[in-house]
Design a protein around this motif. Structure first.
Motif, PDB file in Angstrom:
ATOM      1  N   GLY A 156       0.740  -1.189  -0.021  1.00 15.74           N
ATOM      2  CA  GLY A 156      -0.039   0.016   0.049  1.00 15.74           C
ATOM      3  C   GLY A 156       0.744   1.355  -0.061  1.00 15.74           C
ATOM      4  N   SER A 157       0.152   2.433   0.202  1.00 10.24           N
ATOM      5  CA  SER A 157       0.890   3.624  -0.031  1.00 10.24           C
ATOM      6  C   SER A 157       0.145   4.853   0.970  1.00 10.24           C
ATOM      7  CB  SER A 157       0.693   4.241  -1.344  1.00 10.24           C
ATOM      8  OG  SER A 157      -0.447   4.673  -1.725  1.00 10.24           O
ATOM      9  N   GLU A 159      -0.629   7.752   0.077  1.00 11.77           N
ATOM     10  CA  GLU A 159      -1.529   8.530  -0.553  1.00 11.77           C
ATOM     11  C   GLU A 159      -2.902   7.817  -0.663  1.00 11.77           C
ATOM     12  OE1 GLU A 159       1.458   7.349  -1.743  1.00 11.77           O
ATOM     13  OE2 GLU A 159       2.370   9.153  -1.286  1.00 11.77           O
ATOM     14  N   ASN A 160      -3.053   6.266  -0.702  1.00 12.16           N
ATOM     15  CA  ASN A 160      -4.078   5.549  -0.833  1.00 12.16           C
ATOM     16  C   ASN A 160      -4.774   5.291   0.654  1.00 12.16           C
ATOM     17  OD1 ASN A 160      -4.374   5.867  -3.708  1.00 12.16           O
ATOM     18  ND2 ASN A 160      -2.798   4.136  -3.659  1.00 12.16           N
ATOM     19  N   CYS A 161      -4.146   5.646   1.667  1.00  9.41           N
ATOM     20  CA  CYS A 161      -4.485   5.530   2.875  1.00  9.41           C
ATOM     21  C   CYS A 161      -4.567   4.003   3.399  1.00  9.41           C
ATOM     22  CB  CYS A 161      -5.859   6.164   3.497  1.00  9.41           C
ATOM     23  SG  CYS A 161      -5.940   7.853   3.229  1.00  9.41           S
ATOM     24  N   ASN A 162      -3.690   3.326   2.755  1.00  8.32           N
ATOM     25  CA  ASN A 162      -3.693   2.038   3.203  1.00  8.32           C
ATOM     26  C   ASN A 162      -2.074   1.250   3.170  1.00  8.32           C
ATOM     27  OD1 ASN A 162      -2.805   1.859   0.536  1.00  8.32           O
ATOM     28  ND2 ASN A 162      -4.210   0.312  -0.380  1.00  8.32           N
ATOM     29  N   LYS A 163      -1.293   2.037   3.670  1.00 10.52           N
ATOM     30  CA  LYS A 163       0.428   1.697   3.912  1.00 10.52           C
ATOM     31  C   LYS A 163       0.197   0.589   4.911  1.00 10.52           C
ATOM     32  CE  LYS A 163       4.886   2.817   4.241  1.00 10.52           C
ATOM     33  NZ  LYS A 163       5.832   4.129   4.389  1.00 10.52           N
ATOM     34  N   SER A 191      -3.554   5.378   7.805  1.00 13.47           N
ATOM     35  CA  SER A 191      -4.199   4.519   7.141  1.00 13.47           C
ATOM     36  C   SER A 191      -5.417   3.824   7.567  1.00 13.47           C
ATOM     37  CB  SER A 191      -3.244   3.274   6.570  1.00 13.47           C
ATOM     38  OG  SER A 191      -1.989   3.881   6.008  1.00 13.47           O
ATOM     39  N   ASN A 192      -6.133   3.105   6.547  1.00 11.07           N
ATOM     40  CA  ASN A 192      -7.543   2.674   6.858  1.00 11.07           C
ATOM     41  C   ASN A 192      -7.393   1.114   7.008  1.00 11.07           C
ATOM     42  OD1 ASN A 192      -8.792   5.145   7.452  1.00 11.07           O
ATOM     43  ND2 ASN A 192      -8.858   5.402   5.046  1.00 11.07           N
TER      44      ASN A 192
END
Length: 192
Positions: A156-157, A159-163, A191-192
């Motif tokens: 993840g990253s 930027e996509n809130c999934n790191k 992150s989510n």
């Protein structure tokens, strides 16, 4: 022990949110000096929680293993994975061998292990043992895996809130098991 049955897919489509939560959400897993167990007929998995505070707790506490599994002891035909999710450290004793688990450490216990006990180092800050058990047809080696020794898989990253990092503990790249696999996902801040 709470026993959950699989549902019919046609019926499931009509379930309300409350009915879905009742069927699938496991709550109140940590009760002081108790073993809480939820058996799911889906894959015959058992999810357990144990928070020893003042006692040394047996995995069999409150379970009628003969009535529920047709065995003399819980791990006669099952294997078990354990995480310590409490901020306090604790000890798991498996057939007389003690394993000390700090926060986010893991223990794999093989099929055929007769006696399993849980204890916390400090009653003010108890360990919280999260466990999953699966049926097993063969035995391997009981093994401690620290959070540092887990296989790390960053994904993840921001930027996509999934790191996140997937920590693979009970996984073929770390140790051999019959069929149980367990990991722990750690989300990065934001992150989510």
């Amino acid at each position: 022990m709470d026993i959950r049955y699989s549902c019919n897919q046609r019926d499931f489509k009509r379930y309300s949110t409350e009915e879905i939560r009742k069927e699938f959400l496991i709550t109140n897993l940590y009760q002081p000096d108790e073993v809480v167990a939820v058996y799911s007929h889906v894959d015959r998995m058992v999810t357990l929680g144990c928070m020893p505070v003042n006692e040394r707790i047996s995995i069999d506490k409150g379970m009628d293993v003969w009535a529920n599994f047709g065995t003399k002891y819980f791990l006669e035909r099952r294997e078990l994975g354990i995480f310590n999710l409490g901020t306090g450290a604790g000890t798991v004793t498996a057939d007389g061998v003690e394993y000390h688990l700090g926060y986010k450490d893991c223990l794999y216990i093989t099929k055929g292990t007769k006696n399993v006990f849980f204890a916390s180092d400090n009653a003010e800050c108890p360990a919280k043992f999260y466990m999953v058990s699966a049926p097993a047809h063969c035995s391997y080696e009981t093994k401690f895996i620290s959070i540092a020794d887990a296989e790390k898989r960053p994904l993840g990253s921001l930027e996509n809130c999934n790191k996140r990092v997937i920590n693979q503990f009970i996984h073929p790249s770390v140790l051999k098991t019959c069929q149980l696999m367990m990991g722990m996902t750690e989300l990065a801040p934001g992150s989510n």
